[in-house]
Design a protein around this motif. Structure first.
Motif, PDB file in Angstrom:
ATOM      1  N   ILE A  52       0.786  -1.172  -0.125  1.00  0.00           N
ATOM      2  CA  ILE A  52       0.096   0.029  -0.051  1.00  0.00           C
ATOM      3  C   ILE A  52       0.899   1.325   0.200  1.00  0.00           C
ATOM      4  N   SER A  53       0.550   2.307  -0.417  1.00  0.00           N
ATOM      5  CA  SER A  53       1.258   3.483  -0.626  1.00  0.00           C
ATOM      6  C   SER A  53       1.956   4.204   0.557  1.00  0.00           C
ATOM      7  N   GLY A  54       1.239   3.729   1.770  1.00  0.00           N
ATOM      8  CA  GLY A  54       1.710   4.208   2.913  1.00  0.00           C
ATOM      9  C   GLY A  54       3.213   3.318   3.319  1.00  0.00           C
ATOM     10  N   GLY A  55       3.290   2.054   2.615  1.00  0.00           N
ATOM     11  CA  GLY A  55       4.320   1.207   2.873  1.00  0.00           C
ATOM     12  C   GLY A  55       4.192  -0.040   3.503  1.00  0.00           C
ATOM     13  N   SER A  56       2.920  -0.295   4.078  1.00  0.00           N
ATOM     14  CA  SER A  56       2.715  -1.567   4.452  1.00  0.00           C
ATOM     15  C   SER A  56       2.507  -2.669   3.542  1.00  0.00           C
ATOM     16  N   THR A  57       2.754  -3.740   3.832  1.00  0.00           N
ATOM     17  CA  THR A  57       2.803  -4.922   3.123  1.00  0.00           C
ATOM     18  C   THR A  57       1.741  -5.911   3.488  1.00  0.00           C
ATOM     19  N   ASN A  58       1.509  -7.007   2.553  1.00  0.00           N
ATOM     20  CA  ASN A  58       0.680  -8.104   2.991  1.00  0.00           C
ATOM     21  C   ASN A  58       1.039  -9.196   2.060  1.00  0.00           C
ATOM     22  N   TYR A  59       1.632 -10.451   2.725  1.00  0.00           N
ATOM     23  CA  TYR A  59       1.973 -11.547   2.090  1.00  0.00           C
ATOM     24  C   TYR A  59       1.041 -12.813   2.458  1.00  0.00           C
ATOM     25  N   ALA A  60       0.959 -13.639   1.147  1.00  0.00           N
ATOM     26  CA  ALA A  60       0.276 -14.903   1.323  1.00  0.00           C
ATOM     27  C   ALA A  60       1.001 -15.660   2.339  1.00  0.00           C
ATOM     28  N   ASP A  61       0.392 -16.609   3.413  1.00  0.00           N
ATOM     29  CA  ASP A  61       1.133 -17.460   4.004  1.00  0.00           C
ATOM     30  C   ASP A  61       2.275 -18.263   3.317  1.00  0.00           C
ATOM     31  N   SER A  62       1.787 -18.713   2.281  1.00  0.00           N
ATOM     32  CA  SER A  62       2.700 -19.730   1.555  1.00  0.00           C
ATOM     33  C   SER A  62       3.928 -19.069   0.971  1.00  0.00           C
ATOM     34  N   VAL A  63       4.131 -17.561   1.108  1.00  0.00           N
ATOM     35  CA  VAL A  63       5.195 -17.033   0.436  1.00  0.00           C
ATOM     36  C   VAL A  63       6.252 -16.269   1.565  1.00  0.00           C
ATOM     37  N   LYS A  64       5.522 -16.321   3.013  1.00  0.00           N
ATOM     38  CA  LYS A  64       6.045 -15.414   3.839  1.00  0.00           C
ATOM     39  C   LYS A  64       7.501 -16.072   4.120  1.00  0.00           C
ATOM     40  N   GLY A  65       8.641 -15.101   4.173  1.00  0.00           N
ATOM     41  CA  GLY A  65       9.989 -15.440   4.372  1.00  0.00           C
ATOM     42  C   GLY A  65      10.864 -15.697   3.092  1.00  0.00           C
TER      43      GLY A  65
END
Length: 120
Positions: A52-65
């Motif tokens: 998001i433009s403010g800098g936060s991110t979101n990942y699918a559990d399967s790709v985290k890390g």
């Protein structure tokens, strides 16, 4: 109209890395969300990662890390660094952006997709 152009897909072996890039062009006023989705054969399209433009991110559990999304707001680009790839990451990856045109009309656009194939 906003166009999204992806690059960087390909064929790799399990454990290797790939970097996907996406560039947005057109009469863009702002982009609120940029992200990547993927769709494997016979499966529904799913969110991989978004920023998001403010800098936060979101990942699918399967790709985290393993995957990292990054964005250059000034250039309207988003990248996806994919490390430790697995065969189950094989899919067509689509860039997605949500924002506003100059003139303040909203848009939601998709790229044409880039194939990522991970062999075991």
């Amino acid at each position: 109209q906003v166009q999204l152009v992806e690059s960087g897909g390909g064929l790799v072996q399990a454990g290797e890395s790939l970097r996907l890039s996406c560039a947005a062009s057109g009469s863009i006023l702002s982009i609120n969300v940029m992200g990547w989705y993927r769709q494997a054969d016979g499966k529904r399209r799913e969110l991989v990662a978004a920023t998001i433009s403010g800098g936060s991110t979101n990942y699918a559990d399967s790709v985290k890390g393993r995957f990292t999304i990054s964005r250059d707001n000034a250039k309207n680009t988003v990248n996806l660094q994919m490390n430790s790839l697995k065969p189950e990451d094989t899919a067509v990856y689509y860039c997605h952006a949500v924002g506003a045109y100059i003139g303040s009309q909203a848009f939601a656009s998709w790229g044409q997709g880039t194939q990522v194939t991970v062999s075991s």
